[in-house]
Design a protein around this motif. Structure first.
Motif, PDB file in Angstrom:
ATOM      1  N   UNK A  19       0.847  -1.189   0.000  1.00  0.00           N
ATOM      2  CA  UNK A  19       0.000   0.000   0.000  1.00  0.00           C
ATOM      3  C   UNK A  19       0.884   1.241   0.000  1.00  0.00           C
ATOM      4  N   UNK A  20       0.314   2.428  -0.244  1.00  0.00           N
ATOM      5  CA  UNK A  20       1.128   3.653  -0.168  1.00  0.00           C
ATOM      6  C   UNK A  20       1.795   3.840   1.189  1.00  0.00           C
ATOM      7  N   UNK A  21       1.104   3.447   2.268  1.00  0.00           N
ATOM      8  CA  UNK A  21       1.695   3.557   3.606  1.00  0.00           C
ATOM      9  C   UNK A  21       2.907   2.648   3.739  1.00  0.00           C
ATOM     10  N   UNK A  22       2.839   1.458   3.135  1.00  0.00           N
ATOM     11  CA  UNK A  22       3.966   0.524   3.178  1.00  0.00           C
ATOM     12  C   UNK A  22       5.160   1.098   2.427  1.00  0.00           C
ATOM     13  N   UNK A  23       4.930   1.660   1.264  1.00  0.00           N
ATOM     14  CA  UNK A  23       6.025   2.250   0.482  1.00  0.00           C
ATOM     15  C   UNK A  23       6.611   3.467   1.190  1.00  0.00           C
ATOM     16  N   UNK A  24       5.757   4.262   1.813  1.00  0.00           N
ATOM     17  CA  UNK A  24       6.246   5.423   2.551  1.00  0.00           C
ATOM     18  C   UNK A  24       7.093   4.993   3.738  1.00  0.00           C
ATOM     19  N   UNK A  25       6.650   3.955   4.455  1.00  0.00           N
ATOM     20  CA  UNK A  25       7.435   3.457   5.583  1.00  0.00           C
ATOM     21  C   UNK A  25       8.788   2.938   5.156  1.00  0.00           C
ATOM     22  N   UNK A  26       8.838   2.217   4.017  1.00  0.00           N
ATOM     23  CA  UNK A  26      10.114   1.723   3.508  1.00  0.00           C
ATOM     24  C   UNK A  26      11.036   2.867   3.117  1.00  0.00           C
ATOM     25  N   UNK A  27      10.467   3.893   2.483  1.00  0.00           N
ATOM     26  CA  UNK A  27      11.281   5.045   2.083  1.00  0.00           C
ATOM     27  C   UNK A  27      11.840   5.781   3.295  1.00  0.00           C
ATOM     28  N   UNK A  28      11.015   5.953   4.330  1.00  0.00           N
ATOM     29  CA  UNK A  28      11.479   6.622   5.546  1.00  0.00           C
ATOM     30  C   UNK A  28      12.574   5.811   6.224  1.00  0.00           C
ATOM     31  N   UNK A  29      12.427   4.488   6.251  1.00  0.00           N
ATOM     32  CA  UNK A  29      13.431   3.639   6.882  1.00  0.00           C
ATOM     33  C   UNK A  29      14.770   3.726   6.152  1.00  0.00           C
ATOM     34  N   UNK A  30      14.738   3.630   4.822  1.00  0.00           N
ATOM     35  CA  UNK A  30      15.981   3.720   4.063  1.00  0.00           C
ATOM     36  C   UNK A  30      16.610   5.100   4.182  1.00  0.00           C
ATOM     37  N   UNK A  31      15.777   6.135   4.227  1.00  0.00           N
ATOM     38  CA  UNK A  31      16.299   7.488   4.384  1.00  0.00           C
ATOM     39  C   UNK A  31      16.942   7.664   5.762  1.00  0.00           C
ATOM     40  N   UNK A  32      16.311   7.099   6.782  1.00  0.00           N
ATOM     41  CA  UNK A  32      16.883   7.176   8.117  1.00  0.00           C
ATOM     42  C   UNK A  32      18.211   6.467   8.225  1.00  0.00           C
ATOM     43  N   UNK A  33      18.356   5.355   7.498  1.00  0.00           N
ATOM     44  CA  UNK A  33      19.630   4.644   7.473  1.00  0.00           C
ATOM     45  C   UNK A  33      20.668   5.369   6.623  1.00  0.00           C
ATOM     46  N   UNK A  34      20.227   5.978   5.525  1.00  0.00           N
ATOM     47  CA  UNK A  34      21.168   6.502   4.552  1.00  0.00           C
ATOM     48  C   UNK A  34      21.781   7.844   4.902  1.00  0.00           C
ATOM     49  N   UNK A  35      21.056   8.669   5.649  1.00  0.00           N
ATOM     50  CA  UNK A  35      21.565  10.004   5.973  1.00  0.00           C
ATOM     51  C   UNK A  35      22.470   9.910   7.206  1.00  0.00           C
ATOM     52  N   UNK A  36      23.738  10.270   7.093  1.00  0.00           N
ATOM     53  CA  UNK A  36      24.631  10.225   8.269  1.00  0.00           C
ATOM     54  C   UNK A  36      24.152  11.192   9.351  1.00  0.00           C
ATOM     55  N   UNK A  37      24.270  10.773  10.591  1.00  0.00           N
ATOM     56  CA  UNK A  37      23.796  11.601  11.693  1.00  0.00           C
ATOM     57  C   UNK A  37      24.555  12.917  11.804  1.00  0.00           C
ATOM     58  N   UNK A  38      25.809  12.927  11.357  1.00  0.00           N
ATOM     59  CA  UNK A  38      26.573  14.170  11.430  1.00  0.00           C
ATOM     60  C   UNK A  38      25.938  15.232  10.534  1.00  0.00           C
ATOM     61  N   UNK A  39      25.551  14.835   9.301  1.00  0.00           N
ATOM     62  CA  UNK A  39      24.928  15.784   8.376  1.00  0.00           C
ATOM     63  C   UNK A  39      23.525  16.150   8.853  1.00  0.00           C
ATOM     64  N   UNK A  40      22.795  15.165   9.369  1.00  0.00           N
ATOM     65  CA  UNK A  40      21.448  15.448   9.857  1.00  0.00           C
ATOM     66  C   UNK A  40      21.495  16.427  11.029  1.00  0.00           C
ATOM     67  N   UNK A  41      22.428  16.211  11.957  1.00  0.00           N
ATOM     68  CA  UNK A  41      22.549  17.107  13.106  1.00  0.00           C
ATOM     69  C   UNK A  41      22.933  18.509  12.665  1.00  0.00           C
ATOM     70  N   UNK A  42      23.890  18.604  11.743  1.00  0.00           N
ATOM     71  CA  UNK A  42      24.316  19.920  11.254  1.00  0.00           C
ATOM     72  C   UNK A  42      23.184  20.624  10.513  1.00  0.00           C
ATOM     73  N   UNK A  43      22.455  19.876   9.687  1.00  0.00           N
ATOM     74  CA  UNK A  43      21.336  20.462   8.942  1.00  0.00           C
ATOM     75  C   UNK A  43      20.263  20.988   9.884  1.00  0.00           C
ATOM     76  N   UNK A  44      19.865  20.187  10.864  1.00  0.00           N
ATOM     77  CA  UNK A  44      18.837  20.630  11.807  1.00  0.00           C
ATOM     78  C   UNK A  44      19.310  21.821  12.625  1.00  0.00           C
ATOM     79  N   UNK A  45      20.588  21.801  12.984  1.00  0.00           N
ATOM     80  CA  UNK A  45      21.130  22.909  13.772  1.00  0.00           C
ATOM     81  C   UNK A  45      21.110  24.208  12.981  1.00  0.00           C
ATOM     82  N   UNK A  46      21.508  24.134  11.716  1.00  0.00           N
ATOM     83  CA  UNK A  46      21.494  25.328  10.867  1.00  0.00           C
ATOM     84  C   UNK A  46      20.064  25.777  10.592  1.00  0.00           C
ATOM     85  N   UNK A  47      19.193  24.816  10.297  1.00  0.00           N
ATOM     86  CA  UNK A  47      17.803  25.150   9.987  1.00  0.00           C
ATOM     87  C   UNK A  47      17.110  25.806  11.174  1.00  0.00           C
ATOM     88  N   UNK A  48      17.224  25.164  12.336  1.00  0.00           N
ATOM     89  CA  UNK A  48      16.544  25.691  13.518  1.00  0.00           C
ATOM     90  C   UNK A  48      17.187  26.988  13.991  1.00  0.00           C
TER      91      UNK A  48
END
Length: 204
Positions: A19-48
């Motif tokens: 279902x669309x929810x299943x595909x969205x969940x898979x995409x979120x999971x892969x995105x969570x694995x793929x984005x390094x926490x260092x870049x995510x932390x820096x991005x959120x810090x700059x954004x906020x």
């Protein structure tokens, strides 16, 4: 936070495969694995910090102050990202396997609602999920404590360890390493105790 969100989303997507929810969940999971926490932390810090004027760094030793409580939000989100992704993927895979078991088919044949089927699945998946939770939690904490404390300016064990390595302070490096080992040993001990509470057959 990661257990609640990851397990709930994993079971929900398993119950709605392809279902669309299943595909969205898979995409979120892969995105969570793929984005390094260092870049995510820096991005959120700059954004906020830039867009909303939210000072998310500069922690002090007074842990109960409102400013420090506010500054814990972003590190918590970054830390929970990888854990939530792993919980979601593993819960979905395990739940998909359990949904084909006889006890689930029997429950559905009796007209059990989706909520009751999901409750049966979660109860049977509790022990494997507990193993993943402890293993991932300890691993992510040990690695990301250095990243989070460096990016957000948190005065913790990671900051002390990095300073000790830079200054070649061998006794302090050994002490910090021993602390990480102690956390791992205690975590595995608590995991074994939780096994016995969740599944009485483990005691046999």
């Amino acid at each position: 936070m990661s257990v609640v969100v990851g397990v709930t989303a994993g079971v929900a997507t398993a119950l709605r495969r392809r279902s669309p929810a299943d595909r969205l969940g898979a995409a979120v999971a892969y995105l969570g694995y793929g984005v390094p926490n260092f870049y995510l932390a820096t991005f959120l810090l700059i954004l906020v910090g830039t867009q909303f004027g939210w000072d998310a760094t500069g922690f002090r030793n007074e842990l109960l102050t409102p400013k420090n409580a506010k500054r814990y939000v972003l590190p918590t989100v970054v830390l929970a990202t990888t854990l939530t992704a792993s919980q979601l993927r593993y819960t979905r895979s395990l739940s998909t396997d359990l949904l084909g078991r006889d006890f689930v088919r029997l429950a559905r044949a009796k007209g059990a609602p989706v909520s009751r089927v999901a409750r049966h699945v979660v109860r049977n998946a509790a022990v494997p999920l507990l193993t993943l939770t402890f293993a991932d939690l300890l691993g992510v904490l040990m690695l990301n404590v250095f990243v989070l404390e460096f990016v957000f300016g948190i005065p913790g064990i990671g900051t002390v360890s990095l300073a000790a390595i830079r200054d070649r302070d061998v006794p302090l490096v050994l002490g910090a390493t021993a602390l990480f080992v102690l956390v791992g040993v205690v975590g595995n001990f608590l995991q074994d105790l939780a096994y016995a509470a969740l599944d009485p057959r483990v005691e046999e």
